[in-house]
Write an enzyme that holds these catalytic residues in place. Structure first.
Site, PDB file in Angstrom:
ATOM      1  N   HIS A 131       0.974  -1.302   0.091  1.00 47.18           N
ATOM      2  CA  HIS A 131      -0.113   0.245   0.056  1.00 47.18           C
ATOM      3  C   HIS A 131       0.992   1.162  -0.058  1.00 47.18           C
ATOM      4  O   HIS A 131       0.659   2.092  -0.815  1.00 47.18           O
ATOM      5  CB  HIS A 131      -1.026  -0.050   1.332  1.00 47.18           C
ATOM      6  CG  HIS A 131      -1.815   1.365   1.400  1.00 47.18           C
ATOM      7  ND1 HIS A 131      -3.098   0.988   1.143  1.00 47.18           N
ATOM      8  CD2 HIS A 131      -1.543   2.538   1.729  1.00 47.18           C
ATOM      9  CE1 HIS A 131      -3.690   2.105   1.265  1.00 47.18           C
ATOM     10  NE2 HIS A 131      -2.605   3.089   1.755  1.00 47.18           N
ATOM     11  N   GLU A 132       1.727   1.159   0.902  1.00 44.16           N
ATOM     12  CA  GLU A 132       2.620   2.514   0.920  1.00 44.16           C
ATOM     13  C   GLU A 132       3.531   2.606  -0.120  1.00 44.16           C
ATOM     14  O   GLU A 132       3.850   3.737  -0.688  1.00 44.16           O
ATOM     15  CB  GLU A 132       3.431   2.430   2.357  1.00 44.16           C
ATOM     16  CG  GLU A 132       2.468   2.332   3.472  1.00 44.16           C
ATOM     17  CD  GLU A 132       1.481   3.506   3.685  1.00 44.16           C
ATOM     18  OE1 GLU A 132       1.643   4.734   3.150  1.00 44.16           O
ATOM     19  OE2 GLU A 132       0.460   3.158   4.166  1.00 44.16           O
TER      20      GLU A 132
END
Length: 163
Positions: A131-132
């Site tokens: 996600h990051e």
């Protein structure tokens, strides 16, 4: 402690591909400190630099008591078939959708002194790494949704009180 405000969906910085860090200087150290401070609030599994307005390739994570960061991160290995995993985002508050993610991931990057770091894990940590890193590539988890779910997400965003 400096907790920086989170940029919300619609802010162009969230769609920006972040620049690699080339100078491991005091500015980068300050950014890492702000990211670490910002990720420690309850309910936060990760914060990417562009979520706090910086276009440098850095993120922090906070999963199962493990708090850390990666500078110039790259997801270099994933394992398992992608599975729909419940996911939300600080930049899209109040929404939660099943997002296809690999159940295991390994990312490499650097610390503030330029030493190589590796973070690997399964479950929520694997999800946070993916996600990051997406954030730093200018992607939101909404970009990973199937069309019907994405349409529903956009509808909910338009109806939200923060948009």
């Amino acid at each position: 402690m400096t907790v920086r405000p989170i940029r919300l969906f619609g802010d162009p910085v969230l769609k920006t591909v972040c620049d690699p860090v080339v100078d491991f200087d005091e500015g980068v150290r300050a950014l890492v400190k702000d990211l670490l401070d910002s990720v420690q609030l309850p309910g936060r599994a990760g914060v990417a630099a562009n979520q706090i307005g910086s276009t440098l390739r850095v993120f922090s994570y906070n999963v199962d008591g493990k708090i850390g960061y990666l500078i110039n991160p790259r997801v270099v290995e994933v394992r398992g078939e992608k599975q729909p995993t419940g996911e939300g985002c600080l930049s899209v508050p109040g929404l939660w959708f099943d997002t296809p993610r690999h159940p295991w991931a390994r990312a490499v990057g650097f610390d503030v002194d330029g030493n190589e770091l590796e973070v690997q894990g399964e479950g929520t940590l694997a999800q946070a790494l993916q996600h990051e890193t997406d954030h730093l590539d200018g992607l939101l988890y909404l970009d990973r949704l199937e069309k019907p779910a994405r349409r529903e997400a956009m509808k909910q965003i338009r109806e939200s009180d923060w948009f």
